[in-house]
Design a protein around this motif. Structure first.
Motif, PDB file in Angstrom:
ATOM      1  N   ASP A  38       0.813  -1.218   0.000  1.00 13.63           N
ATOM      2  CA  ASP A  38       0.000   0.000   0.000  1.00 13.63           C
ATOM      3  C   ASP A  38       0.848   1.270   0.000  1.00 13.63           C
ATOM      4  O   ASP A  38       0.312   2.374   0.089  1.00 13.63           O
ATOM      5  CB  ASP A  38      -0.948   0.012   1.197  1.00 13.63           C
ATOM      6  N   LYS A  39       2.166   1.116  -0.094  1.00 13.68           N
ATOM      7  CA  LYS A  39       3.123   2.237  -0.128  1.00 13.68           C
ATOM      8  C   LYS A  39       3.182   3.012   1.190  1.00 13.68           C
ATOM      9  O   LYS A  39       3.819   4.060   1.258  1.00 13.68           O
ATOM     10  CB  LYS A  39       2.810   3.216  -1.277  1.00 13.68           C
ATOM     11  N   ARG A  40       2.532   2.503   2.214  1.00 13.47           N
ATOM     12  CA  ARG A  40       2.488   3.222   3.486  1.00 13.47           C
ATOM     13  C   ARG A  40       3.846   3.210   4.199  1.00 13.47           C
ATOM     14  O   ARG A  40       4.232   4.184   4.834  1.00 13.47           O
ATOM     15  CB  ARG A  40       1.416   2.599   4.387  1.00 13.47           C
ATOM     16  N   TRP A  41       4.555   2.085   4.083  1.00 16.44           N
ATOM     17  CA  TRP A  41       5.799   1.948   4.818  1.00 16.44           C
ATOM     18  C   TRP A  41       6.982   1.729   3.880  1.00 16.44           C
ATOM     19  O   TRP A  41       6.903   0.926   2.960  1.00 16.44           O
ATOM     20  CB  TRP A  41       5.721   0.767   5.783  1.00 16.44           C
ATOM     21  N   TYR A  42       8.056   2.443   4.136  1.00 19.03           N
ATOM     22  CA  TYR A  42       9.344   2.170   3.498  1.00 19.03           C
ATOM     23  C   TYR A  42      10.083   1.184   4.388  1.00 19.03           C
ATOM     24  O   TYR A  42      10.263   1.420   5.594  1.00 19.03           O
ATOM     25  CB  TYR A  42      10.168   3.451   3.352  1.00 19.03           C
ATOM     26  N   LEU A  43      10.505   0.061   3.822  1.00 19.11           N
ATOM     27  CA  LEU A  43      11.187  -0.983   4.567  1.00 19.11           C
ATOM     28  C   LEU A  43      12.694  -0.843   4.400  1.00 19.11           C
ATOM     29  O   LEU A  43      13.210  -0.911   3.278  1.00 19.11           O
ATOM     30  CB  LEU A  43      10.725  -2.363   4.094  1.00 19.11           C
ATOM     31  N   THR A  44      13.394  -0.647   5.488  1.00 19.10           N
ATOM     32  CA  THR A  44      14.836  -0.379   5.407  1.00 19.10           C
ATOM     33  C   THR A  44      15.651  -1.606   5.060  1.00 19.10           C
ATOM     34  O   THR A  44      16.784  -1.480   4.582  1.00 19.10           O
ATOM     35  CB  THR A  44      15.352   0.168   6.754  1.00 19.10           C
ATOM     36  N   GLY A  45      15.099  -2.807   5.305  1.00 17.44           N
ATOM     37  CA  GLY A  45      15.893  -4.015   5.125  1.00 17.44           C
ATOM     38  C   GLY A  45      16.743  -4.326   6.336  1.00 17.44           C
ATOM     39  O   GLY A  45      17.503  -5.294   6.339  1.00 17.44           O
ATOM     40  N   ASP A  46      16.621  -3.507   7.397  1.00 17.51           N
ATOM     41  CA  ASP A  46      17.353  -3.719   8.640  1.00 17.51           C
ATOM     42  C   ASP A  46      16.391  -4.194   9.716  1.00 17.51           C
ATOM     43  O   ASP A  46      15.332  -3.596   9.920  1.00 17.51           O
ATOM     44  CB  ASP A  46      18.028  -2.429   9.113  1.00 17.51           C
ATOM     45  N   THR A  47      16.749  -5.249  10.402  1.00 20.55           N
ATOM     46  CA  THR A  47      15.908  -5.730  11.488  1.00 20.55           C
ATOM     47  C   THR A  47      16.175  -4.920  12.754  1.00 20.55           C
ATOM     48  O   THR A  47      17.234  -4.308  12.912  1.00 20.55           O
ATOM     49  CB  THR A  47      16.164  -7.208  11.780  1.00 20.55           C
ATOM     50  N   GLY A  48      15.203  -4.927  13.638  1.00 21.19           N
ATOM     51  CA  GLY A  48      15.369  -4.209  14.888  1.00 21.19           C
ATOM     52  C   GLY A  48      14.152  -4.353  15.766  1.00 21.19           C
ATOM     53  O   GLY A  48      13.192  -5.046  15.425  1.00 21.19           O
ATOM     54  N   HIS A  49      14.180  -3.667  16.893  1.00 24.10           N
ATOM     55  CA  HIS A  49      13.022  -3.644  17.783  1.00 24.10           C
ATOM     56  C   HIS A  49      12.990  -2.319  18.514  1.00 24.10           C
ATOM     57  O   HIS A  49      13.964  -1.551  18.518  1.00 24.10           O
ATOM     58  CB  HIS A  49      13.065  -4.809  18.775  1.00 24.10           C
ATOM     59  N   VAL A  50      11.849  -2.028  19.118  1.00 22.63           N
ATOM     60  CA  VAL A  50      11.659  -0.814  19.894  1.00 22.63           C
ATOM     61  C   VAL A  50      11.396  -1.219  21.338  1.00 22.63           C
ATOM     62  O   VAL A  50      10.540  -2.077  21.600  1.00 22.63           O
ATOM     63  CB  VAL A  50      10.480   0.024  19.363  1.00 22.63           C
ATOM     64  N   ASP A  51      12.122  -0.618  22.267  1.00 26.74           N
ATOM     65  CA  ASP A  51      11.906  -0.968  23.670  1.00 26.74           C
ATOM     66  C   ASP A  51      10.716  -0.205  24.240  1.00 26.74           C
ATOM     67  O   ASP A  51      10.073   0.597  23.550  1.00 26.74           O
ATOM     68  CB  ASP A  51      13.179  -0.751  24.501  1.00 26.74           C
ATOM     69  N   ALA A  52      10.422  -0.439  25.487  1.00 22.26           N
ATOM     70  CA  ALA A  52       9.222   0.138  26.109  1.00 22.26           C
ATOM     71  C   ALA A  52       9.269   1.659  26.155  1.00 22.26           C
ATOM     72  O   ALA A  52       8.217   2.317  26.176  1.00 22.26           O
ATOM     73  CB  ALA A  52       9.046  -0.430  27.519  1.00 22.26           C
ATOM     74  N   ALA A  53      10.461   2.226  26.144  1.00 17.61           N
ATOM     75  CA  ALA A  53      10.602   3.680  26.204  1.00 17.61           C
ATOM     76  C   ALA A  53      10.635   4.328  24.823  1.00 17.61           C
ATOM     77  O   ALA A  53      10.805   5.542  24.718  1.00 17.61           O
ATOM     78  CB  ALA A  53      11.865   4.050  26.984  1.00 17.61           C
ATOM     79  N   GLY A  54      10.491   3.524  23.765  1.00 24.62           N
ATOM     80  CA  GLY A  54      10.475   4.071  22.412  1.00 24.62           C
ATOM     81  C   GLY A  54      11.831   4.198  21.761  1.00 24.62           C
ATOM     82  O   GLY A  54      11.957   4.850  20.721  1.00 24.62           O
ATOM     83  N   HIS A  55      12.840   3.580  22.338  1.00 24.91           N
ATOM     84  CA  HIS A  55      14.182   3.612  21.745  1.00 24.91           C
ATOM     85  C   HIS A  55      14.324   2.470  20.739  1.00 24.91           C
ATOM     86  O   HIS A  55      14.016   1.316  21.049  1.00 24.91           O
ATOM     87  CB  HIS A  55      15.257   3.472  22.825  1.00 24.91           C
ATOM     88  N   PHE A  56      14.835   2.798  19.563  1.00 27.97           N
ATOM     89  CA  PHE A  56      15.032   1.790  18.519  1.00 27.97           C
ATOM     90  C   PHE A  56      16.384   1.102  18.706  1.00 27.97           C
ATOM     91  O   PHE A  56      17.381   1.741  19.040  1.00 27.97           O
ATOM     92  CB  PHE A  56      14.979   2.436  17.128  1.00 27.97           C
ATOM     93  N   HIS A  57      16.377  -0.211  18.437  1.00 28.74           N
ATOM     94  CA  HIS A  57      17.596  -1.006  18.530  1.00 28.74           C
ATOM     95  C   HIS A  57      17.809  -1.742  17.217  1.00 28.74           C
ATOM     96  O   HIS A  57      16.886  -2.366  16.690  1.00 28.74           O
ATOM     97  CB  HIS A  57      17.493  -2.009  19.679  1.00 28.74           C
ATOM     98  N   PHE A  58      19.017  -1.666  16.699  1.00 27.47           N
ATOM     99  CA  PHE A  58      19.370  -2.295  15.425  1.00 27.47           C
ATOM    100  C   PHE A  58      19.667  -3.766  15.643  1.00 27.47           C
ATOM    101  O   PHE A  58      20.379  -4.139  16.580  1.00 27.47           O
ATOM    102  CB  PHE A  58      20.599  -1.588  14.846  1.00 27.47           C
ATOM    103  N   GLY A  59      19.131  -4.623  14.754  1.00 25.77           N
ATOM    104  CA  GLY A  59      19.428  -6.045  14.838  1.00 25.77           C
ATOM    105  C   GLY A  59      20.433  -6.478  13.806  1.00 25.77           C
ATOM    106  O   GLY A  59      21.391  -7.201  14.101  1.00 25.77           O
ATOM    107  N   GLY A  60      20.261  -6.049  12.570  1.00 27.04           N
ATOM    108  CA  GLY A  60      21.160  -6.401  11.480  1.00 27.04           C
ATOM    109  C   GLY A  60      20.428  -6.242  10.168  1.00 27.04           C
ATOM    110  O   GLY A  60      19.233  -5.974  10.135  1.00 27.04           O
ATOM    111  N   ARG A  61      21.150  -6.361   9.065  1.00 23.84           N
ATOM    112  CA  ARG A  61      20.480  -6.377   7.772  1.00 23.84           C
ATOM    113  C   ARG A  61      19.528  -7.561   7.739  1.00 23.84           C
ATOM    114  O   ARG A  61      19.832  -8.635   8.238  1.00 23.84           O
ATOM    115  CB  ARG A  61      21.499  -6.527   6.643  1.00 23.84           C
TER     116      ARG A  61
END
Length: 518
Positions: A391-414
């Motif tokens: 639907d073109k809503r999201w651009y996917l970076t190709g990088d995995t990650g997660h967001v913690d409870a405080a809203g901080h993003f963490h990189f996982g890897g390509r």
């Protein structure tokens, strides 16, 4: 002119920057050069540490770029044409950039470490026929048919000085392409990224909020302008907000880096993680007093966070972005956004961007991101389409990650690099961050390798510090370290001791080249 003293609250700042750089009448030469006080510094050039730095004013940049623009016009360059630049961090580089943009042409950066085949492939893909270069690089172009060169030096200076200034500058509008920049190719062949003029709004926003470049700062982005971080935030970003950057046109070493910082009184420093790793590993490096230090390109390893405050006078803050985006998630330095940095986190989205996790990937919400500018790859709509949800809503970076409870993003890897072992998803960075803490390890990369039973297993490629020898005992120590410091299932089943890791010219590990090694 936009200066840091004029910037209001973040939400209003985004609107101000968009209004300035997204207009249908936007003129890149006007916005980057001509609007600034002609007597103020545009760049500070350092070619020899034994000599005094040379300050290049906006007036000088304007005059020289107007004359070079006329010379290029006489050579047949027209609006929409692509002109390549192959040179180091010398004043002729921003002069060439400004001249190309005056014509409404497109600037193609070429990294000076490229060999002739890499240069030719980019020139052909971009349909460029003119290259502005320096004497040390000119020989690489000799074997490329159909290419006309301008080599900086005495003859070049004389030709530019003799040219009549091109008085009118082309307005390409906010949607007009000003750059064509090829990705570094960490997961495959490089792709051409057209950068529109309106991207300058996002670049300026990062200068202000991510890096917190103030009017009283001595700013130095040490990244190479042949790549996104150095070009976006060492050349264009400073020009967009009227703040000078240092152009140190010499080879890197920890010692010369510290000398420049001390000699020029640098207060705000930005560089790739490889620079900080080299600084931390060099004996006797320290006693520096920076106000701000920032890193981008790959996640910082834990030992840098521990080393930096005492050695540099401040912590190093990690920032995240891509060639296709610029910087978008940062441990922001600006007072209005600065939060305590969380270990292993790249921070929170920059004003003008809304980000989330989609299918395990870090993603940008295009509908809620007014500073988002990427839409397509150069002559490669099919690949670009795969970067967006249906639907073109999201651009996917190709990088995995997660967001913690405080809203901080963490990189996982390509996403291509994530290891799936017996159903478990293992991020290479998590394992690498543990392995690098071993006192014998200088560098490390982790990849997944095929395994008949588990699908994939973790394999570690380890570069040891000088004087250390890879043994079965050391392999066991590294495996146990991951078991105890991260997760028992994620330890490397195989440890390869290697002399060096394959990296792109910008310093990123090419993990895909390691996956096929035995």
């Amino acid at each position: 002119m936009v200066t840091t003293s004029e910037i209001p609250a973040p939400a209003d700042a985004v609107e101000l920057l968009l209004e300035r750089f997204s207009s249908v009448k936007a003129n890149a030469a006007e916005l980057l050069v001509d609007c600034h006080d002609s007597s103020s510094a545009a760049f500070v050039t350092v070619d020899d540490l034994e000599q005094r730095p040379v300050v290049v004013s906006y007036g000088e940049l304007r005059d020289r770029s107007m004359r070079l623009a006329q010379l290029l016009t006489d050579m047949g360059v027209r609006r929409g044409d692509t002109v390549a630049v192959l040179m180091g961090k010398r004043v002729e580089l921003p002069v060439a950039l400004a001249a190309i943009l005056r014509i409404g042409a497109v600037y193609l950066p070429l990294f000076t470490a490229f060999a002739a085949p890499a240069i030719e492939s980019r020139l052909r893909a971009a349909s460029a026929r003119i290259v502005i270069t320096e004497p040390s690089q000119a020989e690489k172009l000799d074997s490329i048919a159909g290419i006309e060169t301008l080599v900086v030096g005495a003859e070049f200076d004389a030709r530019v000085a003799a040219a009549q200034p091109l008085e009118s500058a082309a307005s390409v509008g906010g949607g007009g392409t000003i750059l064509l920049l090829f990705t570094s190719g960490t997961t495959g062949a490089p792709k051409g990224v057209p950068v529109p003029l309106r991207a300058l709004a996002a670049f300026a926003c990062y200068m202000i909020y991510g890096l917190d470049v103030r009017e009283d700062d001595v700013f130095w982005n040490a990244a190479d302008p042949g790549w996104a971080y150095g070009l976006y935030y060492g050349i264009l970003g400073p020009m967009a907000i009227g703040r000078p950057n240092i152009l140190f046109n010499s080879g890197f070493s920890p010692e010369t880096t510290v000398t420049v910082i001390r000699k020029l009184g640098v207060t705000n420093f930005a560089a790739a993680p490889t620079v900080y790793r080299a600084l931390s590993a060099a004996p006797g490096i320290g006693g520096v007093s920076l106000r701000r230090a920032s890193s981008a390109g790959e996640p910082l390893t834990p030992e840098i966070a521990e080393w930096a405050p005492s050695a540099l006078g401040t912590e190093v803050r990690d920032h995240y972005g891509q060639t296709e985006l610029g910087m978008v998630i940062n441990n922001h330095w600006h007072d209005d956004l600065r939060l305590p940095a969380v270990n292993g986190s790249m921070g929170q989205p920059m004003p003008g961007f809304t980000c989330g996790i989609v299918g395990g990937q870090i993603a940008v919400d295009t509908a809620q991101s007014s500073l988002m500018w990427f839409t397509d790859y150069h002559k490669d709509a099919r690949t670009a389409g795969s970067r967006f949800t249906a639907d073109k809503r999201w651009y996917l970076t190709g990088d995995t990650g997660h967001v913690d409870a405080a809203g901080h993003f963490h990189f996982g890897g390509r996403d291509d690099d994530v290891i799936i072992m017996a159903g478990y998803r293992i991020g290479p960075l998590d394992v690498e961050s543990v392995l690098i803490t071993h006192p014998d390890v200088a560098d490390v990369a982790v990849v997944g390798q095929p395994d008949e039973l588990r699908g994939e297993v973790v394999a570690a490629f380890v570069v040891l510090k000088a004087g250390q020898v890879g043994t079965e005992e050391l392999s066991g120590e590294l495996q146990q370290l991951v078991k105890t410091q991260y997760a028992a299932h994620a330890y490397p089943r195989v440890v390869h001791f290697v002399d060096e890791l394959p990296r792109t010219a910008s310093g990123k590990v090419q993990r895909y080249l390691l996956k096929g090694r035995g």
